[in-house]
Design a protein around this motif. Structure first.
Motif, mmCIF file in Angstrom:
data_model
loop_
_atom_site.group_PDB
_atom_site.id
_atom_site.type_symbol
_atom_site.label_atom_id
_atom_site.label_comp_id
_atom_site.label_asym_id
_atom_site.label_seq_id
_atom_site.Cartn_x
_atom_site.Cartn_y
_atom_site.Cartn_z
ATOM 1 N N GLY A 62 6.078 15.694 3.806
ATOM 2 C CA GLY A 62 5.527 14.759 2.869
ATOM 3 C C GLY A 62 3.826 14.498 2.429
ATOM 4 N N ALA A 63 3.304 14.590 2.445
ATOM 5 C CA ALA A 63 1.300 15.099 2.304
ATOM 6 C C ALA A 63 1.428 16.080 1.351
ATOM 7 N N LYS A 64 1.862 16.757 1.791
ATOM 8 C CA LYS A 64 1.715 18.457 0.677
ATOM 9 C C LYS A 64 2.386 17.886 0.024
ATOM 10 N N ASP A 65 3.674 17.664 -0.172
ATOM 11 C CA ASP A 65 3.908 17.725 -1.706
ATOM 12 C C ASP A 65 4.247 16.030 -2.602
ATOM 13 N N GLY A 66 2.906 15.711 -1.371
ATOM 14 C CA GLY A 66 2.281 14.709 -2.873
ATOM 15 C C GLY A 66 3.049 13.709 -2.849
ATOM 16 N N TYR A 67 2.821 12.507 -1.119
ATOM 17 C CA TYR A 67 4.401 11.516 -0.844
ATOM 18 C C TYR A 67 3.620 11.401 0.027
ATOM 19 N N ASN A 68 3.350 10.011 -0.095
ATOM 20 C CA ASN A 68 3.016 9.255 1.422
ATOM 21 C C ASN A 68 3.821 8.609 1.622
ATOM 22 N N VAL A 69 4.979 9.182 2.624
ATOM 23 C CA VAL A 69 6.372 9.061 3.220
ATOM 24 C C VAL A 69 6.250 7.351 4.568
ATOM 25 N N ASP A 70 7.074 6.775 3.659
ATOM 26 C CA ASP A 70 6.432 5.048 4.224
ATOM 27 C C ASP A 70 7.742 5.299 5.283
ATOM 28 N N GLY A 71 9.550 5.980 5.181
ATOM 29 C CA GLY A 71 9.998 5.200 5.875
ATOM 30 C C GLY A 71 11.062 6.344 6.418
ATOM 31 N N ILE A 72 12.851 6.053 6.913
ATOM 32 C CA ILE A 72 13.265 7.363 7.218
ATOM 33 C C ILE A 72 15.159 5.920 6.286
ATOM 34 N N ARG A 73 15.918 6.903 5.908
ATOM 35 C CA ARG A 73 16.947 6.316 5.815
ATOM 36 C C ARG A 73 17.984 6.743 6.057
ATOM 37 N N PHE A 74 19.122 6.208 6.954
ATOM 38 C CA PHE A 74 19.964 7.020 7.383
ATOM 39 C C PHE A 74 21.210 6.442 6.597
ATOM 40 N N TYR A 75 22.257 7.613 6.898
ATOM 41 C CA TYR A 75 23.363 8.347 6.118
ATOM 42 C C TYR A 75 24.256 8.633 6.764
ATOM 43 N N PHE A 76 25.198 7.944 6.709
ATOM 44 C CA PHE A 76 26.926 7.846 7.470
ATOM 45 C C PHE A 76 26.789 9.586 6.585
ATOM 46 N N GLY A 77 28.097 10.379 7.104
ATOM 47 C CA GLY A 77 28.505 11.119 6.230
ATOM 48 C C GLY A 77 29.764 11.283 7.266
ATOM 49 N N LYS A 102 5.659 9.175 -4.943
ATOM 50 C CA LYS A 102 4.737 10.266 -5.137
ATOM 51 C C LYS A 102 2.855 9.417 -5.421
ATOM 52 N N ILE A 103 2.390 9.935 -4.639
ATOM 53 C CA ILE A 103 0.775 9.938 -4.858
ATOM 54 C C ILE A 103 0.283 10.678 -5.964
ATOM 55 N N GLU A 104 -0.149 9.528 -7.048
ATOM 56 C CA GLU A 104 -0.570 10.524 -8.813
ATOM 57 C C GLU A 104 -2.407 9.944 -8.223
ATOM 58 N N ASN A 105 -3.374 10.636 -8.526
ATOM 59 C CA ASN A 105 -4.520 10.928 -8.830
ATOM 60 C C ASN A 105 -5.207 10.165 -10.036
ATOM 61 N N ASN A 106 -5.460 9.735 -9.667
ATOM 62 C CA ASN A 106 -6.069 8.561 -11.201
ATOM 63 C C ASN A 106 -7.161 9.144 -11.072
ATOM 64 N N THR A 107 -7.716 9.715 -12.117
ATOM 65 C CA THR A 107 -9.096 10.462 -12.565
ATOM 66 C C THR A 107 -9.707 9.375 -12.950
ATOM 67 N N ALA A 108 -9.146 8.469 -13.831
ATOM 68 C CA ALA A 108 -10.480 7.540 -14.687
ATOM 69 C C ALA A 108 -10.950 6.796 -13.100
ATOM 70 N N LYS A 109 -10.733 6.944 -11.557
ATOM 71 C CA LYS A 109 -11.365 5.994 -10.765
ATOM 72 C C LYS A 109 -13.160 7.057 -10.513
ATOM 73 N N ILE A 110 -13.845 6.284 -9.953
ATOM 74 C CA ILE A 110 -14.573 6.585 -9.975
ATOM 75 C C ILE A 110 -14.620 7.994 -8.142
ATOM 76 N N GLN A 111 -14.450 6.860 -7.192
ATOM 77 C CA GLN A 111 -13.559 6.778 -6.318
ATOM 78 C C GLN A 111 -12.660 8.261 -5.971
ATOM 79 N N SER A 112 -13.033 9.709 -5.381
ATOM 80 C CA SER A 112 -11.470 10.225 -5.031
ATOM 81 C C SER A 112 -10.292 10.330 -4.535
ATOM 82 N N PHE A 113 -10.370 9.740 -3.822
ATOM 83 C CA PHE A 113 -8.953 8.911 -2.965
ATOM 84 C C PHE A 113 -7.613 9.010 -4.219
ATOM 85 N N ALA A 114 -6.877 8.683 -3.572
ATOM 86 C CA ALA A 114 -5.338 9.238 -4.468
ATOM 87 C C ALA A 114 -5.208 7.095 -4.514
ATOM 88 N N LEU A 115 -3.833 6.706 -5.411
ATOM 89 C CA LEU A 115 -3.683 5.886 -5.623
ATOM 90 C C LEU A 115 -1.592 5.626 -5.387
#
Length: 143
Positions: A62-77, A102-115
């Motif tokens: 998920g991180a490689k795909d640009g996501y902050n993974v925060d849970g798991i949804r359980f589906y019946f099928g 989805k993590i968006e890089n905010n280039t307006a920020k001086i720090q280089s972390f993702a918001l």
């Protein structure tokens, strides 16, 4: 024990869990069983190792795909009524789908972390869901 884990806020009583299971057995499983002419699963089991591996998989990929993974949804099928699914054909299953933002890089920020984007968590379509837990033999269990 040092730093015991916090008690999860989603815990329910054993009595309420039993009632939920009885309700499922009485209302849903009986309908499926009549149609399928066989006993349906009312419980699915995953080993801790399988769950831990899946959590590691979705967090890493998920991180490689640009996501902050925060849970798991359980589906019946329900498995398709197809011989390639063998004895599971037409029966209930439970599958897991990772959720996140989805993590968006905010280039307006001086720090280089993702918001993290201010949006609700949604299913992450780029990661594979997990299925094929063990329904046990016989499939129907009583809580």
């Amino acid at each position: 024990m040092k730093n015991p884990p916090a008690k999860p806020s989603q815990l329910i009583t054993k009595e309420f869990a039993r009632q939920l299971n009885v309700n499922y057995n009485n209302k849903r499983a009986s309908l499926t069983a009549k149609k399928a002419q066989k006993e349906d699963a009312n419980a699915i089991w995953y080993s801790l190792e399988e769950l831990e591996n899946y959590i590691h998989y979705i967090k890493t990929n998920g991180a490689k795909d640009g996501y902050n993974v925060d849970g798991i949804r359980f589906y019946f099928g329900i498995y398709p009524d197809d011989e390639k699914h063998g004895e599971k054909a037409g029966l209930t299953t439970l599958f897991l789908v990772p959720t996140g933002k989805k993590i968006e890089n905010n280039t307006a920020k001086i720090q280089s972390f993702a918001l993290v984007q201010e949006a609700s968590s949604s299913d992450i379509q780029s990661l594979d869901p997990m299925n094929y837990g063990n329904i046990g033999r016989p499939p129907s269990l009583l809580y």
